[in-house]
Design an enzyme around this catalytic site. Structure first.
Site, PDB file in Angstrom:
ATOM      1  N   GLU A 146      -5.237  -5.076  10.666  1.00  0.00           N
ATOM      2  CA  GLU A 146      -4.217  -4.043  10.864  1.00  0.00           C
ATOM      3  C   GLU A 146      -4.504  -3.266  12.150  1.00  0.00           C
ATOM      4  OE1 GLU A 146      -2.287  -2.864   6.862  1.00  0.00           O
ATOM      5  OE2 GLU A 146      -4.002  -1.582   7.186  1.00  0.00           O
ATOM      6  N   GLU A 175      -6.836   4.622   7.861  1.00  0.00           N
ATOM      7  CA  GLU A 175      -6.608   6.037   7.518  1.00  0.00           C
ATOM      8  C   GLU A 175      -7.817   6.614   6.788  1.00  0.00           C
ATOM      9  OE1 GLU A 175      -2.782   5.443   5.672  1.00  0.00           O
ATOM     10  OE2 GLU A 175      -1.981   4.897   7.634  1.00  0.00           O
ATOM     11  N   ASN A 198       0.870  -1.181   0.000  1.00  0.00           N
ATOM     12  CA  ASN A 198       0.000   0.000   0.000  1.00  0.00           C
ATOM     13  C   ASN A 198       0.905   1.228   0.000  1.00  0.00           C
ATOM     14  OD1 ASN A 198      -1.793   2.050   0.550  1.00  0.00           O
ATOM     15  ND2 ASN A 198      -2.307   1.341   2.619  1.00  0.00           N
ATOM     16  N   GLY A 245       2.707   2.142  10.787  1.00  0.00           N
ATOM     17  CA  GLY A 245       3.704   3.202  10.648  1.00  0.00           C
ATOM     18  C   GLY A 245       4.440   3.553  11.926  1.00  0.00           C
ATOM     19  N   SER A 254       3.510  -2.232  10.305  1.00  0.00           N
ATOM     20  CA  SER A 254       4.955  -2.292  10.558  1.00  0.00           C
ATOM     21  C   SER A 254       5.591  -3.627  10.198  1.00  0.00           C
ATOM     22  CB  SER A 254       5.258  -1.922  12.019  1.00  0.00           C
ATOM     23  OG  SER A 254       4.901  -0.562  12.266  1.00  0.00           O
ATOM     24  N   HIS A 277      -9.459   1.015   4.989  1.00  0.00           N
ATOM     25  CA  HIS A 277      -8.196   1.239   5.698  1.00  0.00           C
ATOM     26  C   HIS A 277      -8.436   2.207   6.854  1.00  0.00           C
ATOM     27  CE1 HIS A 277      -4.122   2.480   6.594  1.00  0.00           C
ATOM     28  NE2 HIS A 277      -3.718   1.401   5.962  1.00  0.00           N
ATOM     29  N   LYS A 319       0.071   4.252  -0.221  1.00  0.00           N
ATOM     30  CA  LYS A 319      -0.560   5.446   0.379  1.00  0.00           C
ATOM     31  C   LYS A 319      -0.328   6.658  -0.532  1.00  0.00           C
ATOM     32  CE  LYS A 319      -0.096   3.162   4.764  1.00  0.00           C
ATOM     33  NZ  LYS A 319      -0.058   3.241   6.213  1.00  0.00           N
TER      34      LYS A 319
END
Ligand code: PGA
Length: 248
Positions: free
Chosen positions: A163, A95, A9, A169, A208, A93, A11
């Site tokens: 996730e 985000e 991904n 991250g 991560s 996701h 992003k």
């Protein structure tokens, strides 16, 4: 046997040099070679499909709108993603859920839109740090899964990505025991809802994943691959993750 999947991904990252590097990714392992998917920003989808021609890499979007078309400034539909030559799309996701206030119902509608356009939907779920520290973590993840996932899912149309938000991250990952427990719960729930088909739906871990921790994560029976953010941006990081998956 479920085919493993290494999904990257990107992003809001990506440029010509990264597209060029796509051609260098390799799928080792013969019959057990993992599927490889890269999800660049939507502006790069057409170029990414062209750059990955004659390579083992497939291309996917990072999000789609649930409607087929209409007055939704800035959005792209599942059919538009499909028209680029992409074969998959990430939905839900954290985000997107966070930045754009997407609810489970919104995400479910996006999965249905993806299916309507003949795209593989990669449905993301995962708990916050506060939820991980509380006593109901698995129940919270299960409720999110149940509410985001439409009926009629198959191994050909759906991939689940677990996730944990606090692991994305941050360089922090759950313990192997926590990953095993969560993925086993998700598997059991898929089988309860879809019968034997639930056994063919792949479950990825994301958050991560790095060359240094991938092999250990892939030892878990119900981890069928990874959804990788930061470490998918460079071939030197992503290729060892693909290799660890092939060796698992
Ligand atoms: P990360 O992101 O690998 O950079 O933690 C994973 C993701 O958000 O899919």
């Amino acid at each position: 046997m479920r085919r493993t999947l290494a999904a990257g991904n990107w992003k809001m990252n990506g440029d010509a040099a990264m597209l060029e590097a796509l051609g260098h990714l390799q799928a080792p392992g013969g019959d057990s070679a993992p599927d490889i998917l890269i999800c660049p920003p939507s502006t790069l989808l057409v170029q990414a499909v062209a750059a990955s021609k004659d390579s083992p890499v497939s291309i996917g979007g990072q999000d789609c709108h649930s409607a087929e078309s209409g007055a939704h400034t800035g959005d792209v539909s599942a059919a538009m993603i499909k028209a680029t030559g992409a074969s998959a799309v990430i939905v839900g996701h954290s985000e997107r859920r966070g930045d754009h206030a997407e609810t489970n119902a919104d995400v479910r509608a996006k999965v249905e839109a993806a299916w309507g356009a003949d795209l593989l939907a990669i449905l993301c779920i995962g708990e916050s740090e506060v939820e991980r520290m509380g006593p109901d973590t698995l129940d919270i993840i299960a409720a999110q899964l149940d509410a985001s996932m439409p009926d009629g899912a198959t191994g050909e149309t759906l991939v689940i990505a677990y996730e944990p938000i606090w692991a994305i991250g941050t360089g922090r990952v759950p313990t192997l025991e926590q990953i095993v427990e969560t993925h086993d719960m998700i598997r059991a729930r898929l089988v309860t809802r879809f019968g034997s088909e639930g056994d063919s739906i792949r479950i990825l871990y994301g958050g991560s994943v790095k060359p240094s921790n991938a092999a250990e994560i892939f030892t878990a029976e119900n981890v069928d691959g990874a959804l990788v953010g930061g470490a998918s941006l460079k071939v030197a990081d992503f290729q060892p993750i693909i290799d660890a998956l092939a060796a698992s």
